[in-house]
Design a protein around this motif. Structure first.
Motif, mmCIF file in Angstrom:
data_model
loop_
_atom_site.group_PDB
_atom_site.id
_atom_site.type_symbol
_atom_site.label_atom_id
_atom_site.label_comp_id
_atom_site.label_asym_id
_atom_site.label_seq_id
_atom_site.Cartn_x
_atom_site.Cartn_y
_atom_site.Cartn_z
ATOM 1 N N ARG A 132 -31.360 15.836 -30.744
ATOM 2 C CA ARG A 132 -30.590 14.699 -31.275
ATOM 3 C C ARG A 132 -29.242 15.149 -31.827
ATOM 4 O O ARG A 132 -28.223 14.483 -31.623
ATOM 5 N N SER A 133 -29.235 16.259 -32.549
ATOM 6 C CA SER A 133 -27.969 16.726 -33.123
ATOM 7 C C SER A 133 -27.005 17.240 -32.059
ATOM 8 O O SER A 133 -25.785 17.163 -32.240
ATOM 9 N N THR A 134 -27.528 17.725 -30.940
ATOM 10 C CA THR A 134 -26.670 18.286 -29.891
ATOM 11 C C THR A 134 -26.140 17.213 -28.954
ATOM 12 O O THR A 134 -24.956 17.205 -28.589
ATOM 13 N N LEU A 135 -27.002 16.268 -28.553
ATOM 14 C CA LEU A 135 -26.606 15.265 -27.562
ATOM 15 C C LEU A 135 -25.898 14.066 -28.167
ATOM 16 O O LEU A 135 -25.283 13.296 -27.435
ATOM 17 N N SER A 136 -26.000 13.882 -29.476
ATOM 18 C CA SER A 136 -25.328 12.728 -30.088
ATOM 19 C C SER A 136 -23.816 12.905 -29.986
ATOM 20 O O SER A 136 -23.256 13.928 -30.361
ATOM 21 N N GLY A 137 -23.150 11.905 -29.435
ATOM 22 C CA GLY A 137 -21.705 11.963 -29.257
ATOM 23 C C GLY A 137 -21.272 12.548 -27.934
ATOM 24 O O GLY A 137 -20.071 12.537 -27.636
ATOM 25 N N LEU A 144 -31.173 10.054 -25.452
ATOM 26 C CA LEU A 144 -31.824 10.242 -26.753
ATOM 27 C C LEU A 144 -33.055 9.358 -26.950
ATOM 28 O O LEU A 144 -34.031 9.813 -27.557
ATOM 29 N N PRO A 145 -33.098 8.089 -26.485
ATOM 30 C CA PRO A 145 -34.332 7.307 -26.671
ATOM 31 C C PRO A 145 -35.555 7.892 -25.991
ATOM 32 O O PRO A 145 -36.684 7.521 -26.332
ATOM 33 N N ILE A 181 -29.488 13.506 -12.975
ATOM 34 C CA ILE A 181 -29.276 14.265 -11.742
ATOM 35 C C ILE A 181 -27.827 14.128 -11.345
ATOM 36 O O ILE A 181 -27.341 13.009 -11.083
ATOM 37 N N GLU A 182 -27.130 15.254 -11.345
ATOM 38 C CA GLU A 182 -25.711 15.311 -10.971
ATOM 39 C C GLU A 182 -24.893 14.328 -11.814
ATOM 40 O O GLU A 182 -24.149 13.487 -11.291
ATOM 41 N N ASP A 183 -25.100 14.406 -13.135
ATOM 42 C CA ASP A 183 -24.373 13.593 -14.129
ATOM 43 C C ASP A 183 -24.618 12.096 -13.946
ATOM 44 O O ASP A 183 -23.774 11.261 -14.306
ATOM 45 N N THR A 184 -25.766 11.731 -13.396
ATOM 46 C CA THR A 184 -26.156 10.333 -13.226
ATOM 47 C C THR A 184 -27.536 10.136 -13.830
ATOM 48 O O THR A 184 -28.463 10.898 -13.518
ATOM 49 N N LEU A 185 -27.680 9.129 -14.694
ATOM 50 C CA LEU A 185 -28.948 8.869 -15.356
ATOM 51 C C LEU A 185 -29.848 8.036 -14.448
ATOM 52 O O LEU A 185 -29.409 7.050 -13.846
ATOM 53 N N PHE A 186 -31.122 8.436 -14.363
ATOM 54 C CA PHE A 186 -32.116 7.747 -13.552
ATOM 55 C C PHE A 186 -33.340 7.443 -14.396
ATOM 56 O O PHE A 186 -33.728 8.250 -15.257
ATOM 57 N N SER A 187 -33.935 6.298 -14.128
ATOM 58 C CA SER A 187 -35.228 5.993 -14.720
ATOM 59 C C SER A 187 -36.333 6.658 -13.899
ATOM 60 O O SER A 187 -36.065 7.378 -12.932
#
Length: 262
Positions: A132-137, A144-145, A181-187
């Motif tokens: 959380r501290s690293t990925l926030s921002g 994070l969820p 994957i490759e800077d794209t978020l997937f469900s």
């Protein structure tokens, strides 16, 4: 004092000789009558029954007062080291998948890591506080969820979603939550759909084949008009030289029958 005066009067009246100027008189002590009397047992019972007992709260205080989470871990040296490693993981790998670890045993986890390592896929563990501290921002803050409870990261330098799902399918205690994957978020369903796509080599081969076919068709179309014109001119020249030559339905000239020699 009255007792002293009466004794002096008796001595004077008796005609005693010498009378001392000072005479010590002893005073008797009084009996102590102020000791507290023991309480009767009936009264003791009554006092015990009527004693005030304060009511206890319905909810314990430890449940009402929130616990203060110590922030020492965030400032510790270990947290800084883990944060740097996590940044390196997100920078060096193209595929980062988040899984839920539902009490998988050590033996199954060791087997899973070994099977993933055959495809150059690794398993990483990081505390949720560090994540959380690293990925926030950062650009990965939408992940994070997914970091709730016991999580693990499955990372790879190449996008190998198909191999990852085929290996993880044998361990039901590990469930996929999402991936980047490759800077794209997937469900979860998005990763499954991505794994069904053909490989990059197959796609490149299909593109090259399509471009080659289009090039050959373009070349044949460009040469068709010139070839047709040449055939028409040849037919016209033959008809002008020998009128007996008649064109057929296919655009070709029909030669006259050969004459026999005697």
């Amino acid at each position: 004092m009255m007792a002293v005066l009466l004794s002096l009067q008796r001595v004077v009246s008796c005609g005693a000789g010498w009378l001392p100027t000072l005479q010590s008189v002893r005073h008797g002590s009084k009996a102590v009558t102020r000791h507290r009397k023991a309480m009767h047992f009936e009264r003791q019972k009554l006092m015990a029954l009527t004693q005030y007992i304060p009511p206890k709260p319905a909810v314990p205080e430890k449940c009402i007062i929130p616990r203060k989470k110590p922030s020492e871990f965030q400032d510790s040296l270990l947290a800084k080291i883990l944060s740097r490693r996590l940044e390196d993981v997100f920078r060096e790998n193209k595929m980062i998948a988040v899984f839920q670890n539902s009490a998988v045993c050590d033996k199954d986890m060791l087997r899973l890591r070994h099977r993933l390592l055959k495809h150059n896929i690794r398993v990483k563990f990081f505390p949720n506080e560090v994540v959380r501290s690293t990925l926030s921002g950062s650009k990965y803050q939408n992940l994070l969820p997914l970091f709730t409870g016991h999580n693990l990261l499955v990372v790879s330098e190449e996008a190998k979603a198909k191999e990852m799902l085929s290996v993880v399918r044998s361990v039901p205690q590990v469930q996929l939550l999402g991936a980047c994957i490759e800077d794209t978020l997937f469900s979860k369903q998005g990763v499954v759909n991505y794994s069904r796509l053909p490989s990059m080599t197959v796609i490149q081969g299909e593109v090259v084949g399509g471009l080659t076919l289009m090039t050959s068709q373009t070349c044949s179309l460009l040469q068709h008009n010139a070839t047709h014109l040449v055939s028409l001119l040849q037919q016209y020249v033959q008809q002008q030289g020998d009128p007996s030559l008649e064109p057929t339905s296919e655009g070709q000239t029909e030669l006259p029958p050969a004459q026999g020699t005697d």
